[in-house]
Design a protein around this motif. Structure first.
Motif, PDB file in Angstrom:
ATOM      1  N   LYS A   1       1.136   5.832  -7.950  1.00 49.72           N
ATOM      2  CA  LYS A   1      -0.128   5.147  -7.664  1.00 49.72           C
ATOM      3  C   LYS A   1      -0.348   5.211  -6.153  1.00 49.72           C
ATOM      4  O   LYS A   1       0.220   4.436  -5.385  1.00 49.72           O
ATOM      5  N   ILE A   2      -1.150   6.168  -5.714  1.00 49.92           N
ATOM      6  CA  ILE A   2      -1.378   6.416  -4.288  1.00 49.92           C
ATOM      7  C   ILE A   2      -2.666   5.741  -3.848  1.00 49.92           C
ATOM      8  O   ILE A   2      -3.695   5.827  -4.526  1.00 49.92           O
ATOM      9  N   ASP A   3      -2.605   5.060  -2.699  1.00 51.38           N
ATOM     10  CA  ASP A   3      -3.772   4.356  -2.183  1.00 51.38           C
ATOM     11  C   ASP A   3      -4.495   5.116  -1.076  1.00 51.38           C
ATOM     12  O   ASP A   3      -5.713   5.003  -0.939  1.00 51.38           O
TER      13      ASP A   3
ATOM     14  N   MET B   1       0.842  -1.197   0.000  1.00 50.36           N
ATOM     15  CA  MET B   1       0.000   0.000   0.000  1.00 50.36           C
ATOM     16  C   MET B   1       0.875   1.244   0.000  1.00 50.36           C
ATOM     17  O   MET B   1       1.829   1.340   0.759  1.00 50.36           O
ATOM     18  N   VAL B   2       0.551   2.204  -0.861  1.00 51.33           N
ATOM     19  CA  VAL B   2       1.317   3.442  -0.978  1.00 51.33           C
ATOM     20  C   VAL B   2       0.571   4.553  -0.242  1.00 51.33           C
ATOM     21  O   VAL B   2      -0.589   4.835  -0.536  1.00 51.33           O
ATOM     22  N   VAL B   3       1.254   5.186   0.711  1.00 49.91           N
ATOM     23  CA  VAL B   3       0.653   6.213   1.547  1.00 49.91           C
ATOM     24  C   VAL B   3       1.315   7.558   1.247  1.00 49.91           C
ATOM     25  O   VAL B   3       2.533   7.692   1.399  1.00 49.91           O
ATOM     26  N   LEU B   4       0.530   8.538   0.823  1.00 46.99           N
ATOM     27  CA  LEU B   4       1.026   9.902   0.693  1.00 46.99           C
ATOM     28  C   LEU B   4       0.888  10.585   2.044  1.00 46.99           C
ATOM     29  O   LEU B   4      -0.205  10.631   2.615  1.00 46.99           O
ATOM     30  N   VAL B   5       2.001  11.111   2.562  1.00 51.13           N
ATOM     31  CA  VAL B   5       2.004  11.781   3.859  1.00 51.13           C
ATOM     32  C   VAL B   5       2.281  13.256   3.629  1.00 51.13           C
ATOM     33  O   VAL B   5       3.411  13.646   3.329  1.00 51.13           O
ATOM     34  N   THR B   6       1.254  14.099   3.741  1.00 55.05           N
ATOM     35  CA  THR B   6       1.478  15.535   3.610  1.00 55.05           C
ATOM     36  C   THR B   6       2.019  16.064   4.934  1.00 55.05           C
ATOM     37  O   THR B   6       1.555  15.676   6.002  1.00 55.05           O
ATOM     38  N   GLY B   7       3.029  16.920   4.870  1.00 52.03           N
ATOM     39  CA  GLY B   7       3.658  17.391   6.093  1.00 52.03           C
ATOM     40  C   GLY B   7       4.464  16.308   6.780  1.00 52.03           C
ATOM     41  O   GLY B   7       4.628  16.304   8.001  1.00 52.03           O
ATOM     42  N   GLY B   8       5.006  15.379   6.006  1.00 53.38           N
ATOM     43  CA  GLY B   8       5.688  14.223   6.565  1.00 53.38           C
ATOM     44  C   GLY B   8       7.029  14.507   7.202  1.00 53.38           C
ATOM     45  O   GLY B   8       7.580  13.638   7.889  1.00 53.38           O
ATOM     46  N   ALA B   9       7.578  15.721   6.999  1.00 56.14           N
ATOM     47  CA  ALA B   9       8.842  16.079   7.652  1.00 56.14           C
ATOM     48  C   ALA B   9       8.617  16.776   8.988  1.00 56.14           C
ATOM     49  O   ALA B   9       9.582  17.099   9.683  1.00 56.14           O
ATOM     50  N   GLY B  10       7.375  17.020   9.358  1.00 57.11           N
ATOM     51  CA  GLY B  10       7.063  17.693  10.610  1.00 57.11           C
ATOM     52  C   GLY B  10       7.188  16.773  11.808  1.00 57.11           C
ATOM     53  O   GLY B  10       7.559  15.596  11.688  1.00 57.11           O
TER      54      GLY B  10
ATOM     55  N   CYS C   1       5.859   8.550   9.719  1.00 64.61           N
ATOM     56  CA  CYS C   1       6.574   7.950   8.593  1.00 64.61           C
ATOM     57  C   CYS C   1       7.433   6.779   9.055  1.00 64.61           C
ATOM     58  O   CYS C   1       7.492   5.726   8.393  1.00 64.61           O
ATOM     59  N   VAL C   2       8.110   6.943  10.180  1.00 61.78           N
ATOM     60  CA  VAL C   2       8.935   5.854  10.718  1.00 61.78           C
ATOM     61  C   VAL C   2       8.084   4.620  10.998  1.00 61.78           C
ATOM     62  O   VAL C   2       8.441   3.489  10.628  1.00 61.78           O
ATOM     63  N   GLU C   3       6.950   4.817  11.653  1.00 61.73           N
ATOM     64  CA  GLU C   3       6.097   3.677  11.997  1.00 61.73           C
ATOM     65  C   GLU C   3       5.493   3.026  10.748  1.00 61.73           C
ATOM     66  O   GLU C   3       5.358   1.794  10.686  1.00 61.73           O
ATOM     67  N   LEU C   4       5.143   3.829   9.757  1.00 60.39           N
ATOM     68  CA  LEU C   4       4.623   3.281   8.499  1.00 60.39           C
ATOM     69  C   LEU C   4       5.668   2.406   7.824  1.00 60.39           C
ATOM     70  O   LEU C   4       5.372   1.286   7.380  1.00 60.39           O
ATOM     71  N   LEU C   5       6.895   2.895   7.736  1.00 59.01           N
ATOM     72  CA  LEU C   5       7.960   2.127   7.099  1.00 59.01           C
ATOM     73  C   LEU C   5       8.269   0.855   7.875  1.00 59.01           C
ATOM     74  O   LEU C   5       8.541  -0.199   7.291  1.00 59.01           O
ATOM     75  N   LYS C   6       8.221   0.940   9.199  1.00 63.31           N
ATOM     76  CA  LYS C   6       8.468  -0.249  10.029  1.00 63.31           C
ATOM     77  C   LYS C   6       7.439  -1.345   9.748  1.00 63.31           C
ATOM     78  O   LYS C   6       7.756  -2.537   9.809  1.00 63.31           O
ATOM     79  N   GLU C   7       6.203  -0.944   9.435  1.00 65.22           N
ATOM     80  CA  GLU C   7       5.139  -1.927   9.194  1.00 65.22           C
ATOM     81  C   GLU C   7       5.011  -2.302   7.724  1.00 65.22           C
ATOM     82  O   GLU C   7       4.074  -2.996   7.332  1.00 65.22           O
ATOM     83  N   GLY C   8       5.968  -1.851   6.897  1.00 65.50           N
ATOM     84  CA  GLY C   8       6.023  -2.317   5.518  1.00 65.50           C
ATOM     85  C   GLY C   8       5.281  -1.486   4.497  1.00 65.50           C
ATOM     86  O   GLY C   8       5.185  -1.875   3.329  1.00 65.50           O
ATOM     87  N   TYR C   9       4.746  -0.331   4.884  1.00 69.53           N
ATOM     88  CA  TYR C   9       4.091   0.544   3.922  1.00 69.53           C
ATOM     89  C   TYR C   9       5.128   1.270   3.063  1.00 69.53           C
ATOM     90  O   TYR C   9       6.243   1.562   3.525  1.00 69.53           O
ATOM     91  N   GLU C  10       4.759   1.572   1.846  1.00 68.19           N
ATOM     92  CA  GLU C  10       5.562   2.453   1.001  1.00 68.19           C
ATOM     93  C   GLU C  10       5.036   3.870   1.191  1.00 68.19           C
ATOM     94  O   GLU C  10       3.812   4.082   1.155  1.00 68.19           O
ATOM     95  N   ILE C  11       5.912   4.833   1.430  1.00 66.12           N
ATOM     96  CA  ILE C  11       5.449   6.192   1.687  1.00 66.12           C
ATOM     97  C   ILE C  11       6.011   7.178   0.671  1.00 66.12           C
ATOM     98  O   ILE C  11       7.096   6.979   0.120  1.00 66.12           O
ATOM     99  N   ILE C  12       5.242   8.224   0.463  1.00 67.03           N
ATOM    100  CA  ILE C  12       5.670   9.383  -0.319  1.00 67.03           C
ATOM    101  C   ILE C  12       5.391  10.602   0.546  1.00 67.03           C
ATOM    102  O   ILE C  12       4.277  10.769   1.049  1.00 67.03           O
ATOM    103  N   VAL C  13       6.386  11.439   0.755  1.00 64.83           N
ATOM    104  CA  VAL C  13       6.234  12.631   1.587  1.00 64.83           C
ATOM    105  C   VAL C  13       6.063  13.861   0.713  1.00 64.83           C
ATOM    106  O   VAL C  13       6.824  14.076  -0.240  1.00 64.83           O
ATOM    107  N   LEU C  14       5.060  14.669   1.040  1.00 67.71           N
ATOM    108  CA  LEU C  14       4.861  15.988   0.438  1.00 67.71           C
ATOM    109  C   LEU C  14       5.048  17.009   1.547  1.00 67.71           C
ATOM    110  O   LEU C  14       4.373  16.945   2.573  1.00 67.71           O
TER     111      LEU C  14
ATOM    112  N   TYR D   1      -8.327  11.554  -8.974  1.00 65.99           N
ATOM    113  CA  TYR D   1      -7.527  10.355  -9.228  1.00 65.99           C
ATOM    114  C   TYR D   1      -8.069   9.118  -8.507  1.00 65.99           C
ATOM    115  O   TYR D   1      -7.399   8.095  -8.438  1.00 65.99           O
ATOM    116  N   GLY D   2      -9.284   9.226  -7.963  1.00 62.75           N
ATOM    117  CA  GLY D   2      -9.944   8.078  -7.376  1.00 62.75           C
ATOM    118  C   GLY D   2      -9.346   7.597  -6.070  1.00 62.75           C
ATOM    119  O   GLY D   2      -9.498   6.425  -5.701  1.00 62.75           O
ATOM    120  N   VAL D   3      -8.680   8.494  -5.351  1.00 67.48           N
ATOM    121  CA  VAL D   3      -8.112   8.161  -4.041  1.00 67.48           C
ATOM    122  C   VAL D   3      -9.067   8.694  -2.982  1.00 67.48           C
ATOM    123  O   VAL D   3      -9.162   9.918  -2.787  1.00 67.48           O
TER     124      VAL D   3
END
Length: 360
Positions: free
Chosen positions: A73-75, A1-10, A17-30, A114-116
């Protein structure tokens, strides 16, 4: 699953973001990095050993936001991006209304295109206003008392209307109480710009020697020791709450709000004492007059999150303070020492073309 995280550097975004990556999600930071630091992206990659695809983009630029959805492809979206200082919102309300509300509207328009239709929204306990009824439940009347809180309330209402117009959406509204603490590695934490607005970063800056003393606003409340009582939650517990909310919206349709807190309150003096234990430092303070609008006690009823999201906070006050002190003592100036470091190939930052709207 691809997760877009807005404000992901905050602050909260980076820990999520750390916890998402630990659980195997793919992330994109905006992130537009106006209220955050690019070094946080490096630290996320360092902690997890995983690349972090990052776009330096402002949500107010719809063309650039569309480019992200076109290229990926964002989910699901976890939406943190926004201005967040209560005091500043009173001084420059129009900036808050434009940035927080318009940015969210643009995000939802592009998501719909985009159907998200899966969204976790970073709301706030400020939507409840100065209620004296505790513990606060999700059905408590919403009466925010400042522009920041009103932007969160308005966005919640917008998202209710979005769902009413299209029941294919699935939305979680997460109302945070008082996030504190840092990642146990000491590599990411809260890095406020200028004078901190919140209690814990101010205490930690006093402990490190950046501030002379802490001002405590009132000691004549009807509480255990006369100082205000609030619900403090460890930022990692809060981050994990987003993962449980993500699982919920992936499995069901609808929109619902959830309090994320510990379900108990600590007074200002209790927080000072806990931080002194954690840091082995004395925190000088002085008692000053109450601030207008402050109330004696505020903490959450968290039974709904426990029952519906299978989530509850597990870290106590001592761990919160220990992790805060580790971050502060190892990074006395926050991320600034490495502000000029290169993001590099492990954590690419994509600079989309066009003008980036300022948000601070």
């Amino acid at each position: 699953m691809v997760v877009l995280v807005t404000g992901g550097a905050g602050y909260i975004g980076s820990h999520t973001c750390v916890e998402l990556l630990k659980e195997g999600y793919e992330i994109i930071v905006l992130d537009n990095f106006k209220n955050s630091n690019r070094e946080a992206i490096n630290r996320i990659a360092e902690i997890t050993g995983k690349k972090v695809k990052t776009y330096n983009i402002d949500l107010l630029d719809k063309v650039q936001v569309k480019e992200i959805f076109e290229a990926n492809k964002i989910d699901v979206v976890i939406h943190f991006a926004g201005l967040k200082a209560v005091g500043e919102s009173v001084s420059v309300p129009l900036r808050y209304y434009e940035n927080n509300i318009t940015g969210t509207v643009i995000l939802c328009e592009v998501m719909q295109q985009y159907g998200v239709k899966n969204l976790v929204f970073s709301s706030s306990a400020t939507v409840y206003g100065a209620t004296n009824k505790v513990p606060i439940m999700e059905d408590t009347r919403l009466e925010p008392t400042n522009p920041y809180g009103r932007t969160k309330h308005m966005i919640e209402e917008i998202l209710h209307d979005v769902y009413a117009s299209d029941p294919e959406w699935s939305i979680a509204l997460l109302r945070y109480f008082n996030p504190i603490g840092a990642h146990q590695s000491g590599r990411i934490g809260e890095d406020p710009h200028g004078i901190p607005n919140n209690l814990m970063p101010f205490i930690s800056q006093v402990a490190i020697g950046k501030r002379n003393k802490l001002n405590i606003f009132g000691n004549d409340y009807s509480t255990r020791d006369g100082t205000g009582v609030r619900d403090y939650i460890h930022v990692v517990d809060l981050a994990i709450g987003h993962l449980r909310a993500l699982e919920k919206i992936h499995a069901t349709k609808g929109i619902d709000a959830y309090n994320l807190g510990t379900g108990r309150g600590y007074s200002v003096l209790e927080m000072v004492e806990a931080f002194e234990r954690a840091s082995n430092k004395t925190i000088p303070y002085r008692i000053t007059a109450r601030r207008p609008g402050d109330i004696a006690t505020c903490f959450a009823n968290v039974s709904k999150a426990k029952e519906s999201l299978n989530w509850q906070a597990t870290r106590g006050i001592d761990v919160m303070c220990e992790d805060t002190w580790r971050w502060q003592s190892e990074n006395p100036n926050g991320y600034k020492e490495k502000h000029k470091s290169t993001i590099g190939s492990d954590s690419p930052v994509h600079h989309a073309a066009g003008f980036l709207m300022p948000t601070k």
